[in-house]
Enzyme design. Structure first.
Site, short mmCIF file in Angstrom:
data_model
loop_
_atom_site.label_atom_id
_atom_site.label_comp_id
_atom_site.label_asym_id
_atom_site.label_seq_id
_atom_site.Cartn_x
_atom_site.Cartn_y
_atom_site.Cartn_z
N SER A 22 0.85 -1.22 0.00
CA SER A 22 0.00 0.00 0.00
C SER A 22 0.87 1.25 0.00
O SER A 22 0.61 2.20 -0.75
CB SER A 22 -0.88 0.03 1.24
OG SER A 22 -1.81 -1.01 1.20
N ARG A 26 1.65 4.29 -3.02
CA ARG A 26 1.38 5.70 -2.71
C ARG A 26 2.64 6.57 -2.86
O ARG A 26 2.53 7.75 -3.17
CB ARG A 26 0.79 5.81 -1.30
CG ARG A 26 -0.70 5.35 -1.26
CD ARG A 26 -1.12 4.96 0.14
NE ARG A 26 -2.53 4.67 0.27
CZ ARG A 26 -3.13 3.50 -0.03
NH1 ARG A 26 -2.42 2.50 -0.54
NH2 ARG A 26 -4.42 3.33 0.16
N ARG A 121 -13.13 -7.11 -11.42
CA ARG A 121 -13.34 -6.50 -10.10
C ARG A 121 -14.13 -5.19 -10.22
O ARG A 121 -13.92 -4.42 -11.16
CB ARG A 121 -11.99 -6.29 -9.40
CG ARG A 121 -11.32 -7.63 -9.12
CD ARG A 121 -10.04 -7.48 -8.37
NE ARG A 121 -10.26 -6.95 -7.04
CZ ARG A 121 -9.28 -6.58 -6.22
NH1 ARG A 121 -8.03 -6.66 -6.61
NH2 ARG A 121 -9.55 -6.13 -5.03
N SER A 167 -13.37 1.17 2.96
CA SER A 167 -12.38 0.84 1.93
C SER A 167 -11.38 1.96 1.75
O SER A 167 -11.76 3.09 1.39
CB SER A 167 -13.09 0.55 0.60
OG SER A 167 -12.19 0.69 -0.47
N GLN A 169 -9.26 2.08 -0.52
CA GLN A 169 -9.13 2.39 -1.95
C GLN A 169 -10.16 3.43 -2.36
O GLN A 169 -9.86 4.37 -3.11
CB GLN A 169 -9.26 1.12 -2.79
CG GLN A 169 -8.10 0.16 -2.53
CD GLN A 169 -8.20 -1.13 -3.33
OE1 GLN A 169 -9.21 -1.40 -3.96
NE2 GLN A 169 -7.15 -1.92 -3.27
N ASP A 317 -6.83 -8.41 4.32
CA ASP A 317 -5.98 -9.19 3.41
C ASP A 317 -5.39 -10.45 4.08
O ASP A 317 -4.87 -11.33 3.41
CB ASP A 317 -4.83 -8.33 2.88
CG ASP A 317 -5.33 -7.21 1.97
OD1 ASP A 317 -6.46 -7.34 1.43
OD2 ASP A 317 -4.61 -6.21 1.80
#
Ligand code: S3P
Length: 430
Positions: A22, A26, A121, A167, A169, A317
């Site tokens: 992650s 970024r 997805r 989320s 995301q 996850d």
């Protein structure tokens, strides 16, 4: 087809698992929008993150790879240019969803696609709020699935968005689009998701305010900093060795420099409720993130637990490998409120339940989770990763304790997040 069988061996020694996925994504994204120089140490060179890197180079970012560090010379948030080609993000959901937010604020045409798993997805979770902000976003099946076509706008509208999902995301995509408007931009989540975007935006000088479950962009939305970011080890990758060591007799591993951001440490809370022998050593702060070393020892008497509600986003996850852990605990472990698992790299409820049952576990599928009967001896068998890196690694860890070999259809998918997984595993085996 790969045959794995490590029964009788134990995990021993020290390991720094690869860096956080992650945060690595970024670094590239925010570093490219920044005005200034960013040096990234310990960037994760996995397929997902390399796809983000390639995508930003296609968008005109100036990134030098010295072999040990990445140097990103950012020219400000208006410096990206229309890509010459379709951008292929492989397997990476974080790349496509966060990039959709950034591209929503670019006055040009871009197309984002991915592999056959990513193209299945759902993208409406980001497309819907980004359209509300003024971007044009098209996709297959009425705009839901990649390839996504994005025609952004130089100046977007503000948004006060109540996200139906916890989320990161979704939250991050909106916050990144929010850099391209002066109007109010705020996101409220039903539970707190990982906050790496917020932390990193602040480090670049952007005003980000937090009030309970609401995150709001403040007045300054320019990224302008010279920074060095040292990416810590990913707790989602450490999870495989945490569980491996807890279930394999005689094991003791020291996992170095693991990220301990409280939005990510659900697995440690669950393990602690189960009675796991884990000690956190050398807690410290590195580049704005909490980090520590984890000493993990085999624990013969694990207890079942319930995993639900606000804890889910903090370990989303890790749930497949936590399910494996639960097969070795006393009692029935229940996982619920985790329907999100169905739209990860694979349907992780189905892939976890089917695979664990195929090797002798007793797991019942729920619409939003699973019930795992504990203390089941695992016998081994033929399984499928469903092309999912975390399922492949979970099954490899299972083969530490199965009576017979575990035969997996493919394990190449591990390079999505952890290319050196099998090297690290064989190094710790003794
Ligand atoms: C991620 C957020 C999570 C997580 C994914 C990485 C991120 O997804 O499952 O692996 O980097 O923001 P959601 O935000 O969709 O839950």
């Amino acid at each position: 087809m790969v045959t794995l069988h490590f029964k009788g061996k134990k995990l021993k020694g020290e390991l720094r698992v690869p860096s956080d996925k992650s945060i690595s994504h970024r670094c590239i994204m925010l570093g490219s929008l920044n005005r200034g120089e960013v040096v990234v140490k310990h960037f994760l060179r996995s397929e997902d993150c390399l796809n983000t890197l390639k995508a930003f180079v296609e968008l005109g970012a100036d990134v030098t790879d010295t072999g040990t560090e990445l140097i990103i010379k950012g020219k400000g948030k208006r410096s990206l240019k229309e890509p010459f080609n379709v951008i292929d993000l492989g397997n990476s959901g974080t790349s496509i969803r966060l990039m959709a937010g950034i591209l929503a604020g670019q006055p040009f045409y871009s197309v984002l696609t991915g592999d056959r798993y990513l193209r299945r997805r759902p993208m409406d979770r980001v497309a819907v709020p980004l359209r509300m902000m003024g971007a044009q976003i098209y996709g297959r099946e009425g705009g839901k699935y990649p390839p996504l076509t994005i025609i952004g706008k130089e100046k977007l509208r503000g948004i006060s968005y109540k996200s139906p999902k916890a989320s990161a995301q979704v939250k991050s995509s909106i916050l990144l689009a929010g850099l391209f408007t002066d109007e109010t931009v705020e996101v409220t989540e039903p539970a707190k998701s990982r906050d790496h975007t917020e932390r990193m935006l602040r480090a670049f000088g952007v005003d980000v305010e937090e009030n309970g479950l609401t995150v709001r962009l403040g007045k300054n939305r320019e990224l302008a900093a010279d920074l060095e970011i040292d990416v810590p080890a990913d707790i989602s990758s450490a999870a495989f060795f945490i569980v491996g060591a807890l279930i394999t007799p005689g094991s003791e591993v020291l996992l170095k420099s693991v990220i301990l951001n409280p939005t990510r440490t659900g697995i440690l809370d669950v393990a602690s409720r189960m009675g796991a022998d884990i000690t956190v050593l050398n807690r410290r702060s590195v580049s704005g993130e909490e980090v520590g070393d984890l000493l993990v020892r085999f624990t013969p008497h694990l207890k079942a637990t319930v995993i639900e509600g606000e804890e889910i986003p903090r370990l989303i996850d890790e749930l497949p490998v936590i399910a494996l852990l639960a097969t070795q605990a006393e009692g029935e472990t229940v996982i619920r409120d985790a329907a999100e698992l169905r739209v990860k790299e694979s349907d992780r409820i189905k892939s976890t339940v089917e695979n664990l049952n195929a090797i002798g576990a007793c797991v019942e599928e729920l619409p939003d989770g699973m019930v795992i009967r504990g203390k089941t001896p695992l016998k081994g068998g033929t399984v499928s990763s469903f092309g999912d890196h975390r399922i492949a690694m979970t099954l490899a860890v299972a083969s530490l304790i199965t009576e017979e070999p575990v035969v997996i259809d493919e394990v190449d998918s591990v390079s999505t997040s952890y290319p050196s997984f099998f090297d690290d595993l064989s190094r710790l085996l003794s």
